[in-house]
Design an enzyme around this catalytic site. Structure first.
Site, PDB file in Angstrom:
ATOM      1  N   GLY A 414       0.824  -1.197   0.000  1.00 56.16           N
ATOM      2  CA  GLY A 414       0.000   0.000   0.000  1.00 56.16           C
ATOM      3  C   GLY A 414       0.861   1.251   0.000  1.00 56.16           C
ATOM      4  O   GLY A 414       1.945   1.297  -0.595  1.00 56.16           O
ATOM      5  N   SER A 415       0.409   2.257   0.728  1.00 56.32           N
ATOM      6  CA  SER A 415       1.057   3.579   0.663  1.00 56.32           C
ATOM      7  C   SER A 415       2.435   3.631   1.313  1.00 56.32           C
ATOM      8  O   SER A 415       3.146   4.638   1.154  1.00 56.32           O
ATOM      9  CB  SER A 415       0.148   4.625   1.308  1.00 56.32           C
ATOM     10  OG  SER A 415      -1.045   4.761   0.548  1.00 56.32           O
ATOM     11  N   THR A 416       2.839   2.600   2.043  1.00 56.26           N
ATOM     12  CA  THR A 416       4.215   2.608   2.577  1.00 56.26           C
ATOM     13  C   THR A 416       5.227   2.519   1.444  1.00 56.26           C
ATOM     14  O   THR A 416       6.430   2.745   1.661  1.00 56.26           O
ATOM     15  CB  THR A 416       4.438   1.434   3.557  1.00 56.26           C
ATOM     16  OG1 THR A 416       4.152   0.186   2.905  1.00 56.26           O
ATOM     17  CG2 THR A 416       3.588   1.583   4.804  1.00 56.26           C
ATOM     18  N   PHE A 417       4.766   2.223   0.232  1.00 58.44           N
ATOM     19  CA  PHE A 417       5.656   2.146  -0.936  1.00 58.44           C
ATOM     20  C   PHE A 417       5.871   3.527  -1.569  1.00 58.44           C
ATOM     21  O   PHE A 417       6.763   3.708  -2.391  1.00 58.44           O
ATOM     22  CB  PHE A 417       5.063   1.182  -1.966  1.00 58.44           C
ATOM     23  CG  PHE A 417       6.030   0.767  -3.049  1.00 58.44           C
ATOM     24  CD1 PHE A 417       7.032  -0.143  -2.799  1.00 58.44           C
ATOM     25  CD2 PHE A 417       5.929   1.300  -4.328  1.00 58.44           C
ATOM     26  CE1 PHE A 417       7.929  -0.527  -3.797  1.00 58.44           C
ATOM     27  CE2 PHE A 417       6.812   0.912  -5.343  1.00 58.44           C
ATOM     28  CZ  PHE A 417       7.814   0.000  -5.060  1.00 58.44           C
ATOM     29  N   LYS A 418       5.059   4.502  -1.189  1.00 57.87           N
ATOM     30  CA  LYS A 418       5.119   5.817  -1.841  1.00 57.87           C
ATOM     31  C   LYS A 418       6.479   6.508  -1.710  1.00 57.87           C
ATOM     32  O   LYS A 418       6.932   7.155  -2.663  1.00 57.87           O
ATOM     33  CB  LYS A 418       4.000   6.709  -1.315  1.00 57.87           C
ATOM     34  CG  LYS A 418       2.624   6.268  -1.824  1.00 57.87           C
ATOM     35  CD  LYS A 418       1.478   7.036  -1.172  1.00 57.87           C
ATOM     36  CE  LYS A 418       0.140   6.548  -1.721  1.00 57.87           C
ATOM     37  NZ  LYS A 418      -1.015   7.151  -1.026  1.00 57.87           N
TER      38      LYS A 418
END
Length: 677
Positions: A414-418
């Site tokens: 999810g957004s921890t990859f941003k």
């Protein structure tokens, strides 16, 4: 002319018969070579057939075979080699006998055995042929043997201690504990009540204790082992010893003091199976050994095992010891000190509170792994005691899957990859951190070629979105557009620079992270969704924590280490120069705002007096964009900016109705606050 042909045929037949007779003519060498071949194959029945008539009078075939078989199997004879020294020319004495020496070497349970002896063969007539037969006696087994002597071995007092596993502060995680046993003759009162009382203290079930103390050999006065606990577990030891019928032995079995908190990391040992023994029988294992079944007990098996010793000796008919044939002292296994901090391990496991999920903690500079947690878990001590059918069924059928090791797997981040997308965009100059992108509404699609598909965001209140705003509000549309601007090739290369797609260089086998399940990013939709950690992006929790470490260590992904022996003056770098200081400073500054800005998705993670940076992530697990029944996994990664020695990551499954990723934030905050004092 016919007469001459007839005579020629006769001559040929005579010559053939003579040659056949020559081939059949046995020499002492031929006879003893055959005996050796059968000896080395443990074909004792065939060996007996080569004995002289007098030898066969002195020992029956059954006794001969049993004598060899019992000795050889008992002391585990293998790698047998017999080398005779034949004379240049055999010369029989007046009794029609020949003599020559031979040397024997073999391996045994107590190490190598070697000796020299002499064999005597006598030529005897059997039917119409003459054979050289062996005159056998006990000394052909071992020169020290006399008739009536026995060969015995001892190994119980020569067992190697299995190495212990300890945390960085010397706390035992897998120890050779006290053996708890029962003398059934000393049990007082109701046996059922006794079993329940003991089970409650050990964390077992009464059926487990009942099964263990009901074996056929559990007689009064006999120590029946039922469990092992750490010698430092004074409270439980005292409670157990106070029960009539419970006793202890110093000779320890394996014990796991931290139970479920470290179960998947440490694993457990168990009795070796026939299949396992077949694979490692050349490594000194026997059917009575324990072997690491999973976790670090399995990973470090060779180091932990040690080498058992033994002694092989002869006794007279009364059992009196005569001579030692071989002796090998035990070599204890190696103790292993981990980089793990068990207090942090326990704290993270406690915060997960039985929820399906995982948590890891690393030192971002050195790569030391401080915690690796999988929840829920099992009590490894119960595996040593022997699970009941009900216990196994409860574990195996539990919908939360306590037997599944989650930190070795990979998940949609999810957004921890941003921040990874941001780092790639900054490196390729395809992302201007200060440029505000006009984004309106809740959904967006590149063009009509996407059909009904669109990227959606949670917070549509912000329209002018730059990098900082996108991270604070975790804007999916911004990062989808950023990934498209970077392009498929540069995006894939940027991910590879962080080690995504490679095997993680770690002693504990972990599933590799991946950008795509195929060979490339096929479509724009997949690329766009990858920008915010969806599509086919899958990250191992440990690797993601290490990547976050690169933001504060100068720009490298360290090789993770678990054994303190691997800790060096300078860290081992897995991926160097993955991000410049300039770019990491930009991202870290924005991740600080994720925590400090009241609108930040990680605002709950604030710690007074500390500058914390972090990122939340809610990964959607669903079949399609229209799937309303899909699950959500909640992530949160955080680190201390000014004192970069700790990165903490947590992922909790199925948080859809629990606040999404926000459910993990206070749990990580509580652990960081405890360990950043």
């Amino acid at each position: 002319m016919k007469t001459k042909k007839y005579i020629l045929y006769i001559i040929i037949i005579i010559m053939a018969l003579s040659l056949a007779a020559c081939k059949k003519a046995e020499t002492p060498k031929v006879s003893f070579d055959g005996y050796i071949a059968e000896w080395q194959k443990n074909d004792f029945t065939a060996m007996y057939k080569r004995l002289s008539a007098e030898s066969k009078k002195n020992i029956s075939e059954k006794d001969f075979v049993d004598r060899y078989k019992n000795i050889y199997e008992g002391i585990n004879v293998n790698k047998l080699s017999v080398k005779p020294t034949y004379p240049e020319k055999f010369s029989a004495d007046k009794d029609n006998k020949v003599h020559f020496p031979f040397a024997v070497t073999m391996d045994s349970i107590a190490g190598p055995i070697q000796f020299t002896s002499e064999v005597t063969l006598v030529q005897e007539k059997e039917g119409k042929t003459k054979k050289w037969n062996i005159i056998w006696n006990e000394k052909m087994i071992f020169p020290q043997l006399e008739a009536g002597d026995k060969v015995k071995y001892e190994k119980d007092n020569f067992k190697a201690k299995r190495g212990e596993i300890k945390d960085r502060n010397g706390k035992g995680l897998a120890v050779n504990g006290m053996t708890i046993g029962v003398d059934t003759g000393k049990i007082q009162g109701d046996k059922t009540a006794f079993e329940k009382q003991v089970a409650d203290i050990l964390g077992a079930v009464p059926d487990q204790i009942h099964k263990q103390i009901s074996v056929s050999w559990a007689k009064p006065g006999v120590f029946v082992p039922i469990a092992a606990i750490s010698k430092n577990d004074i409270d439980r030891l005292n409670k157990l010893i106070a029960i009539k019928g419970v006793t202890t032995q110093e000779k320890g079995q394996r014990a796991y003091p931290y139970n479920e908190a470290a179960a998947h990391l440490i694993g457990y040992v168990g009795s070796i199976t026939p299949e396992e023994l077949e694979k490692v029988k050349d490594q000194g294992y026997t059917k009575d050994d324990l072997i690491g079944k999973n976790g670090l007990e399995k990973v470090f098996e060779k180091k932990l095992k040690g080498e058992n010793g033994a002694i092989v000796y002869t006794t007279d008919s009364k059992g009196n010891k005569k001579q030692t044939l071989a002796q090998k002292l035990p070599k204890n296994g190696e103790d292993i000190t981990l980089t793990i901090d068990i207090d942090m391990q326990q704290a993270l496991y406690t915060q997960l509170n039985g929820e399906p999920g995982t948590a890891v903690s690393v030192h971002p500079v050195t790569g030391e792994v401080l915690a690796m947690v999988s929840s829920p878990a099992y009590n490894p001590n119960l595996f040593l005691m022997g699970l009941t059918d009900k216990q196994w069924g409860d574990l195996n059928n539990n919908p939360k899957k306590p037997l599944t090791n989650r930190f070795e797997a990979s998940f949609a981040p999810g957004s921890t990859f941003k921040p990874v997308t941001a780092a790639i965009g900054l490196k390729t100059s395809k992302l201007d951190p200060n440029k505000a992108v006009n984004i309106t509404g809740k959904s967006w699609q590149k063009d009509s070629s996407w059909g009904k598909y669109s990227v959606t965001r949670v917070d549509e209140s912000v329209s002018n979105v730059d990098l900082s705003t996108a991270l604070i509000h975790s804007d999916n549309i911004y990062f989808a557009q950023a990934a498209l601007a970077i392009g498929k090739e540069d995006f894939a290369k940027g991910a590879a620079d962080f080690g995504i797609g490679e095997k993680i260089p770690f002693v504990y086998p972990l599933k590799a992270s991946q950008l795509t399940s195929g060979t490339s990013l096929d479509k724009d939709i997949q690329l766009a969704d990858s920008g915010y950690g969806q599509a086919q992006v899958s990250m191992n929790p440990l690797q993601l924590a290490l990547i976050y470490g690169s933001l504060v260590n100068g720009g490298y992904v360290p090789s993770p280490i678990l054994d303190m022996k691997d800790k060096a003056q300078n860290p081992t770098i897995w991926k160097d120069k993955v991000i410049s200081k300039e770019n990491s400073d930009i991202i870290v500054k924005d991740l600080v705002q994720v925590i400090e800005n009241p609108s930040g998705t990680g605002h709950q993670a604030q710690i007074p007096g500390k500058t914390i940076a972090g990122k939340t992530g809610t990964a959607e697990i669903k079949q399609s964009q229209d799937d309303t029944n899909g699950k959500e996994n909640g992530w949160f990664v955080a680190f201390d900016v000014n004192n970069p020695h700790l990165v903490v990551l947590m992922m909790i499954e199925d948080v859809k109705n629990k606040g999404g990723s926000h459910y993990a934030v206070p749990k990580v905050q509580a652990v960081m606050q405890q360990f950043l004092k």
